[in-house]
Design a protein around this motif. Structure first.
Motif, short mmCIF file in Angstrom:
data_model
loop_
_atom_site.label_atom_id
_atom_site.label_comp_id
_atom_site.label_asym_id
_atom_site.label_seq_id
_atom_site.Cartn_x
_atom_site.Cartn_y
_atom_site.Cartn_z
N GLU A 305 0.83 -1.21 0.00
CA GLU A 305 0.00 0.00 0.00
C GLU A 305 0.86 1.26 0.00
OE1 GLU A 305 -2.99 -0.13 3.03
OE2 GLU A 305 -3.90 -1.96 2.20
N ALA A 306 1.97 1.21 0.73
CA ALA A 306 2.89 2.36 0.75
C ALA A 306 3.48 2.59 -0.64
CB ALA A 306 4.00 2.10 1.77
N MET A 307 3.80 1.49 -1.33
CA MET A 307 4.37 1.62 -2.68
C MET A 307 3.31 2.13 -3.66
SD MET A 307 6.94 -0.88 -4.56
CE MET A 307 6.63 -1.46 -6.20
N GLU A 308 2.09 1.63 -3.50
CA GLU A 308 0.99 2.05 -4.37
C GLU A 308 0.79 3.56 -4.31
OE1 GLU A 308 -2.78 -0.89 -5.32
OE2 GLU A 308 -2.49 -0.18 -3.28
N LYS A 309 0.92 4.11 -3.10
CA LYS A 309 0.73 5.55 -2.92
C LYS A 309 1.77 6.37 -3.67
CE LYS A 309 -1.63 5.39 1.55
NZ LYS A 309 -1.39 5.28 2.98
N LEU A 310 3.02 5.86 -3.70
CA LEU A 310 4.09 6.58 -4.42
C LEU A 310 3.75 6.70 -5.91
CD1 LEU A 310 7.28 4.94 -2.83
CD2 LEU A 310 6.20 7.09 -2.18
N PHE A 311 3.19 5.61 -6.48
CA PHE A 311 2.83 5.64 -7.90
C PHE A 311 1.53 6.41 -8.14
CE2 PHE A 311 5.92 2.22 -7.94
CZ PHE A 311 6.54 2.38 -9.17
N VAL A 374 12.83 2.95 -4.72
CA VAL A 374 12.08 2.59 -5.93
C VAL A 374 12.08 3.80 -6.85
CG1 VAL A 374 10.58 0.86 -4.85
CG2 VAL A 374 9.85 3.23 -4.93
N THR A 375 12.07 3.53 -8.14
CA THR A 375 12.05 4.63 -9.11
C THR A 375 10.63 4.81 -9.64
OG1 THR A 375 14.34 4.15 -9.72
CG2 THR A 375 13.07 5.50 -11.26
N VAL A 376 10.09 6.01 -9.43
CA VAL A 376 8.74 6.34 -9.87
C VAL A 376 8.84 7.49 -10.87
CG1 VAL A 376 6.43 7.10 -9.16
CG2 VAL A 376 7.77 5.63 -7.65
N GLU A 377 8.51 7.20 -12.13
CA GLU A 377 8.58 8.23 -13.17
C GLU A 377 9.91 9.00 -13.10
OE1 GLU A 377 6.65 9.53 -16.36
OE2 GLU A 377 6.80 7.50 -15.64
N HIS A 378 11.00 8.27 -13.12
CA HIS A 378 12.37 8.82 -13.16
C HIS A 378 12.82 9.47 -11.86
CE1 HIS A 378 11.56 8.04 -17.33
NE2 HIS A 378 10.63 8.98 -17.35
N LYS A 379 11.99 9.38 -10.80
CA LYS A 379 12.39 9.94 -9.51
C LYS A 379 12.68 8.80 -8.54
CE LYS A 379 10.13 14.44 -9.42
NZ LYS A 379 8.96 15.18 -8.91
N ARG A 380 13.74 8.95 -7.77
CA ARG A 380 14.10 7.92 -6.80
C ARG A 380 13.44 8.22 -5.45
NH1 ARG A 380 20.32 6.60 -8.64
NH2 ARG A 380 19.69 5.95 -10.72
N LEU A 381 12.52 7.36 -5.10
CA LEU A 381 11.75 7.53 -3.87
C LEU A 381 11.98 6.34 -2.94
CD1 LEU A 381 8.41 8.73 -5.50
CD2 LEU A 381 10.27 10.15 -4.63
N HIS A 382 11.42 6.40 -1.73
CA HIS A 382 11.61 5.34 -0.74
C HIS A 382 10.28 4.65 -0.46
CE1 HIS A 382 15.27 7.73 1.00
NE2 HIS A 382 15.44 7.36 -0.25
N ALA A 383 10.25 3.32 -0.67
CA ALA A 383 9.05 2.52 -0.35
C ALA A 383 9.29 1.80 0.98
CB ALA A 383 8.77 1.52 -1.45
N GLN A 384 8.36 2.01 1.91
CA GLN A 384 8.52 1.44 3.25
C GLN A 384 8.23 -0.06 3.26
OE1 GLN A 384 7.22 4.10 6.43
NE2 GLN A 384 6.47 2.29 7.51
N GLY A 385 8.83 -0.74 4.23
CA GLY A 385 8.59 -2.17 4.42
C GLY A 385 9.26 -2.63 5.68
N LYS A 386 9.33 -3.97 5.87
CA LYS A 386 9.95 -4.46 7.10
C LYS A 386 10.93 -5.60 6.84
CE LYS A 386 6.57 -7.81 8.88
NZ LYS A 386 5.50 -7.91 7.90
N VAL A 387 11.91 -5.69 7.74
CA VAL A 387 12.93 -6.74 7.68
C VAL A 387 12.30 -8.04 8.18
CG1 VAL A 387 15.19 -7.48 8.54
CG2 VAL A 387 14.75 -5.05 8.06
#
Length: 400
Positions: A305-311, A374-387
């Motif tokens: 869901e966090a990644m979905e929001k970035l896109f 993660v790269t979103v439309e040529h921008k380098r962003l951060h997708a949250q997650g867990k170890v």
């Protein structure tokens, strides 16, 4: 001119006709199929749902024979080789004197004084250097022995149709002599997919005969020839790392920071510091065990869901690669880089975006919340997650 060509495996006559996209990859000086289809779905799902046949002949193979064969492998690896029974297979990494990994592979005890070692890199020189003064013969048999990996929940059923002896009693990480469609083979219950699976070791002269027999026997069970790209996705799900991708061999590293120890790579279970006697790298690994590792290889699950929001912020659905990405991606806690992902992939069976990540202490504890680039439309962003602990996926039938 032939000297400049990549070598062909013993199955090339079959694989080259089946490789629809002509998608070839290099593996240890050989040319192997990356995929047989234009996309990886059918091959991937054969591993997880049916039976996949993978040509793994480029693996380096060595026969180690003689009164000191066990002694040599006991000295070379952190495993207690003297405890291995005939018919047992052990996975292991091996190190230089500083405890840094040179390679990894399997040791099969084929007889009291006969072993087969597989490795990713040429290892004859290292074996020979360590065998000085020992009563042992080391023979490279890479070109004489063809190898097929049969992986998936229906692999045993297919093998039982064509093998002289049933595989029902062959336990996980054991090896047995057998016949397959009348030809002598050795079959080990091993693989690189984290599923039920077997590896079949065949004399080169019998390679095509065995391939054809397996394809015929597996027809009703959905057998699919599978390339190394689908296997790549499966091995990440299984938490299995790859040389030159997830770690650099110590003898190939340019700088100290590129080297890894087996403890850093999560092989604590395969480093038997209670075994008697010296082995190469022992003292360094004992020191590391006491002090704790500076780095650890762990799993990472991206919060979808966090990644979905970035896109969604730029009006796009999430864009994910259709295959495993063998590339370094920075790992962050806030604005501090704390490690990197070495292989990342979408997991079709888990419906998750996952990665093998190298993290600095203390960020490698399971449950730690981090972000992956993660790269979103040529921008380098951060997708949250867990170890998370490895493996990501381990079906109950794998060891049954």
């Amino acid at each position: 001119m032939a000297m400049l060509q990549l070598k062909r495996t013993p199955f090339h006559e079959r694989t080259s006709r089946l490789c629809l996209p002509q998608n070839w990859r290099r593996w240890a000086g050989h040319i192997v199929a990356g995929s047989y289809d234009l996309h990886l779905d059918r091959e991937y799902w054969a591993i997880r749902d049916a039976v996949a046949m993978i040509d793994v002949s480029p693996l380096m193979k060595y026969l180690i024979e003689g009164p000191d064969a066990a002694r040599l492998l006991h000295k070379l690896t952190p495993r207690d080789v003297h405890k291995m029974a005939v018919g047992q297979v052990g996975y292991t990494g091996w190190c230089d004197e500083d405890g840094k990994m040179l390679d990894d592979g399997t040791v099969s005890r084929l007889g009291e004084n006969l072993f087969r070692l597989t490795s990713a890199e040429p290892s004859l020189r290292w074996l020979s250097m360590n065998a000085v003064g020992m009563d042992v013969t080391i023979t490279e048999v890479t070109e004489q022995v063809a190898a097929l990996s049969l992986q998936g929940p229906k692999s045993r059923t297919v093998l039982n149709k064509v093998c002289g002896k049933s595989l029902d009693k062959l336990k996980y990480f054991r090896v047995m002599p057998n016949t397959l469609a009348g030809k002598p083979v050795t079959i080990s219950r091993t693989g690189y997919t984290g599923d039920l699976g077997y590896e079949i070791w065949i004399d080169v002269a019998d390679a095509l005969h065995v391939w054809d027999a397996l394809m015929a026997a597996g027809h009703d069970y959905g057998i699919v020839p599978c390339g190394i790209l689908a296997m790549d996705m499966a091995r990440v799900e299984a938490g299995l790392f790859m040389i030159d991708v997830d770690y650099t061999a110590a003898n190939h590293a340019w700088i100290e920071g590129q080297k890894s120890t087996p403890l850093e790579m999560g092989l604590d279970w395969a480093v038997q510091l209670d075994k008697p006697g010296y082995f190469v790298g022992r003292r360094a690994l004992e020191r590391e065990k006491q002090a704790g590792s500076a780095w650890k290889l762990m799993g990472f699950e991206v919060d979808w869901e966090a990644m979905e929001k970035l896109f969604a912020a730029v009006g796009l659905p999430p864009q994910i690669p259709g295959m495993a990405v063998r590339g370094s991606l920075p790992m962050w806690q806030g604005d501090k880089q704390v490690g990197y992902a070495s292989t990342s992939t979408w997991s079709p069976v888990l419906k998750k975006y996952i990665a093998l990540v190298h993290l600095q202490r203390p960020y490698y504890e399971p449950g730690t919340v981090l972000s992956m680039e993660v790269t979103v439309e040529h921008k380098r962003l951060h997708a949250q997650g867990k170890v998370v602990k490895l493996p990501f996926y381990e079906p109950e039938w794998k060891k049954k």
